[in-house]
Enzyme design. Sequence first.
Site, PDB file in Angstrom:
ATOM      1  N   HIS A  67       0.800  -1.274   0.147  1.00  0.00           N
ATOM      2  CA  HIS A  67       0.011   0.163  -0.028  1.00  0.00           C
ATOM      3  C   HIS A  67       0.929   1.295  -0.051  1.00  0.00           C
ATOM      4  O   HIS A  67       1.879   1.401   0.781  1.00  0.00           O
ATOM      5  CB  HIS A  67      -0.938  -0.033   1.161  1.00  0.00           C
ATOM      6  CG  HIS A  67      -1.921  -1.116   1.009  1.00  0.00           C
ATOM      7  ND1 HIS A  67      -3.286  -0.571   0.672  1.00  0.00           N
ATOM      8  CD2 HIS A  67      -2.044  -2.211   1.373  1.00  0.00           C
ATOM      9  CE1 HIS A  67      -4.047  -1.692   0.754  1.00  0.00           C
ATOM     10  NE2 HIS A  67      -3.334  -2.699   1.099  1.00  0.00           N
ATOM     11  N   PRO A  68       0.654   2.333  -0.765  1.00  0.00           N
ATOM     12  CA  PRO A  68       1.049   3.482  -0.745  1.00  0.00           C
ATOM     13  C   PRO A  68       0.811   4.229   0.477  1.00  0.00           C
ATOM     14  O   PRO A  68      -0.213   3.930   1.184  1.00  0.00           O
ATOM     15  CB  PRO A  68       0.594   4.374  -1.801  1.00  0.00           C
ATOM     16  CG  PRO A  68      -0.906   3.603  -1.954  1.00  0.00           C
ATOM     17  CD  PRO A  68      -0.793   2.549  -1.719  1.00  0.00           C
ATOM     18  N   GLU A  87      -9.504   5.511  -3.756  1.00  0.00           N
ATOM     19  CA  GLU A  87      -9.816   5.313  -2.347  1.00  0.00           C
ATOM     20  C   GLU A  87      -9.276   6.629  -1.617  1.00  0.00           C
ATOM     21  O   GLU A  87      -9.736   6.921  -0.522  1.00  0.00           O
ATOM     22  CB  GLU A  87      -9.179   4.141  -1.721  1.00  0.00           C
ATOM     23  CG  GLU A  87      -9.974   2.969  -2.365  1.00  0.00           C
ATOM     24  CD  GLU A  87      -9.020   1.632  -2.083  1.00  0.00           C
ATOM     25  OE1 GLU A  87      -9.513   0.590  -2.352  1.00  0.00           O
ATOM     26  OE2 GLU A  87      -7.769   1.724  -1.585  1.00  0.00           O
ATOM     27  N   PHE A 112       1.266   3.991   7.686  1.00  0.00           N
ATOM     28  CA  PHE A 112      -0.224   4.104   8.256  1.00  0.00           C
ATOM     29  C   PHE A 112      -1.017   3.581   7.118  1.00  0.00           C
ATOM     30  O   PHE A 112      -0.953   3.842   5.920  1.00  0.00           O
ATOM     31  CB  PHE A 112      -0.415   5.678   8.384  1.00  0.00           C
ATOM     32  CG  PHE A 112      -1.884   5.922   8.591  1.00  0.00           C
ATOM     33  CD1 PHE A 112      -2.266   5.605  10.101  1.00  0.00           C
ATOM     34  CD2 PHE A 112      -2.739   6.778   7.976  1.00  0.00           C
ATOM     35  CE1 PHE A 112      -3.691   5.874  10.236  1.00  0.00           C
ATOM     36  CE2 PHE A 112      -3.952   7.031   8.309  1.00  0.00           C
ATOM     37  CZ  PHE A 112      -4.706   6.589   9.374  1.00  0.00           C
ATOM     38  N   ALA A 116      -9.703   4.383   3.281  1.00  0.00           N
ATOM     39  CA  ALA A 116      -9.713   5.896   3.157  1.00  0.00           C
ATOM     40  C   ALA A 116     -10.988   6.201   2.442  1.00  0.00           C
ATOM     41  O   ALA A 116     -11.578   7.350   2.486  1.00  0.00           O
ATOM     42  CB  ALA A 116      -8.299   6.232   2.365  1.00  0.00           C
TER      43      ALA A 116
END
Length: 161
Positions: A67-68, A87, A112, A116
């Site tokens: 995930h970015p 998202e 984190f 979203a």
Amino acid sequence: MPLALAEFNSADAAEVRPALTACLAVPRWVDALLAGRPYAHVDAVLAASEAATPLRRDEVLAAIAAHPRIGEKPKGTGVDASWSKSEQSGVDNAAEFAAANAEYERRFGHVFLVCAGGRSGAELLANLRSRLANDPETELDVAGAELAKIAGLRLRKAVSA
């Protein structure tokens, strides 16, 4: 492009695995969904997803790597990068997120992660800041629950009725 449920049920596992991995990069979870085929309806796929969680902490750490950072543009060109961009469309305070992300990563050693979709940048930033109070084990559990939520949203996009 979403797979119709009939195609999802009948396709060779090697053809379906990339779509599921784009939803959640946890091999055990992917294998569980593949093993449960055929499904009578999309809700049954979603139920199987929920049954394959909670995720183990090692799985959470591995999946987070796919995930970015919130507030940054995804680096890939695959469907998962496209989903991440969509998202995170509510994030409009990238500079504040950069500082908060750095603090979070110093504290926990990973990016984190939050579901979203449909949330404002201010709401996401407040969530990040509140989670800084967690101990590392609790935070991994919270991140795992967020990954499960993301997987459910993405499954709805990946498999259609």
